[in-house]
Design a protein around this motif. Structure first.
Motif, mmCIF file in Angstrom:
data_model
loop_
_atom_site.group_PDB
_atom_site.id
_atom_site.type_symbol
_atom_site.label_atom_id
_atom_site.label_comp_id
_atom_site.label_asym_id
_atom_site.label_seq_id
_atom_site.Cartn_x
_atom_site.Cartn_y
_atom_site.Cartn_z
ATOM 1 N N ALA A 145 0.610 -0.932 -0.059
ATOM 2 C CA ALA A 145 -0.047 -0.170 -0.188
ATOM 3 C C ALA A 145 0.832 1.397 -0.294
ATOM 4 O O ALA A 145 1.794 1.584 0.297
ATOM 5 C CB ALA A 145 -1.262 -0.043 1.777
ATOM 6 N N GLN A 199 -1.206 8.046 1.458
ATOM 7 C CA GLN A 199 -1.904 9.251 0.611
ATOM 8 C C GLN A 199 -1.865 10.472 0.857
ATOM 9 O O GLN A 199 -1.866 10.564 2.732
ATOM 10 C CB GLN A 199 -3.256 8.362 0.270
ATOM 11 N N GLN A 244 -4.081 7.896 5.216
ATOM 12 C CA GLN A 244 -5.269 7.341 4.202
ATOM 13 C C GLN A 244 -3.829 6.472 3.475
ATOM 14 O O GLN A 244 -3.119 6.278 2.381
ATOM 15 C CB GLN A 244 -6.360 7.291 3.219
ATOM 16 N N TRP A 245 -4.056 4.764 2.898
ATOM 17 C CA TRP A 245 -3.479 4.133 2.577
ATOM 18 C C TRP A 245 -3.855 3.310 1.524
ATOM 19 O O TRP A 245 -5.452 2.815 1.875
ATOM 20 C CB TRP A 245 -2.925 2.596 4.003
ATOM 21 N N THR A 246 -3.538 3.066 -0.147
ATOM 22 C CA THR A 246 -4.318 2.522 -0.925
ATOM 23 C C THR A 246 -3.914 1.453 -1.619
ATOM 24 O O THR A 246 -2.067 1.463 -1.754
ATOM 25 C CB THR A 246 -4.244 3.657 -2.316
#
Length: 143
Positions: free
Chosen positions: A54, A57, A62-64
């Motif tokens: 991940a 962001q 916030q992890w994507t």
């Protein structure tokens, strides 16, 4: 006479010739992210372990998720980032260690391992190995 007295220290680098580099070798693997997982309890590769990558962001925590892989019989998987995907930033490798140990009939102290690191130069080849046992883990920046 004291041990080692009268012996001149050796300088190994001066004795070893430089290693030849294959043509184009400097370009191989540039900008990729790889990992390798070893089971230190058995001394064998950790096959079938789930790994997720991940990216953080900005702004905010916030992890994507970018990729999910499973290790092969050698404890390796396909690169987690291809050269065109690598960008400067903060990344997290999430290793599903409890699932792996349960598959071997063991319990483990750590249900998962997360390794958070920063990519500052997206053109570099990065390798993040993980050594695991049911009650410990170690990671480092490899080559």
């Amino acid at each position: 006479m004291a041990a080692g007295a009268g012996l001149a220290p050796r300088t190994l680098p001066a004795l070893l010739p430089p290693l030849p580099q294959a043509e184009g070798m400097a370009e191989v693997g540039k900008g990729t992210l790889t990992t390798h997982v070893l089971n230190t309890a058995t001394g064998l590769p950790a096959a079938g372990l789930t790994i997720r990558l991940a990216r953080l962001q900005e702004p905010g925590p916030q992890w994507t998720e970018l990729a999910q892989r499973h290790t092969d019989a050698d404890g390796r998987c396909q690169p987690l980032l291809a050269p065109e995907q690598a960008k400067a930033g903060t990344y997290k490798l999430h290793f599903e260690t409890a699932e792996y140990w349960q598959g071997l009939g063991h319990s483990s102290f750590y249900p998962f391992v997360e390794v958070i690191f920063i990519i500052t130069d997206p053109t570099q080849k990065l390798h993040v190995p993980l050594l695991i046992s049911p009650y410990s883990y170690t990671t480092y920046r490899g080559s």
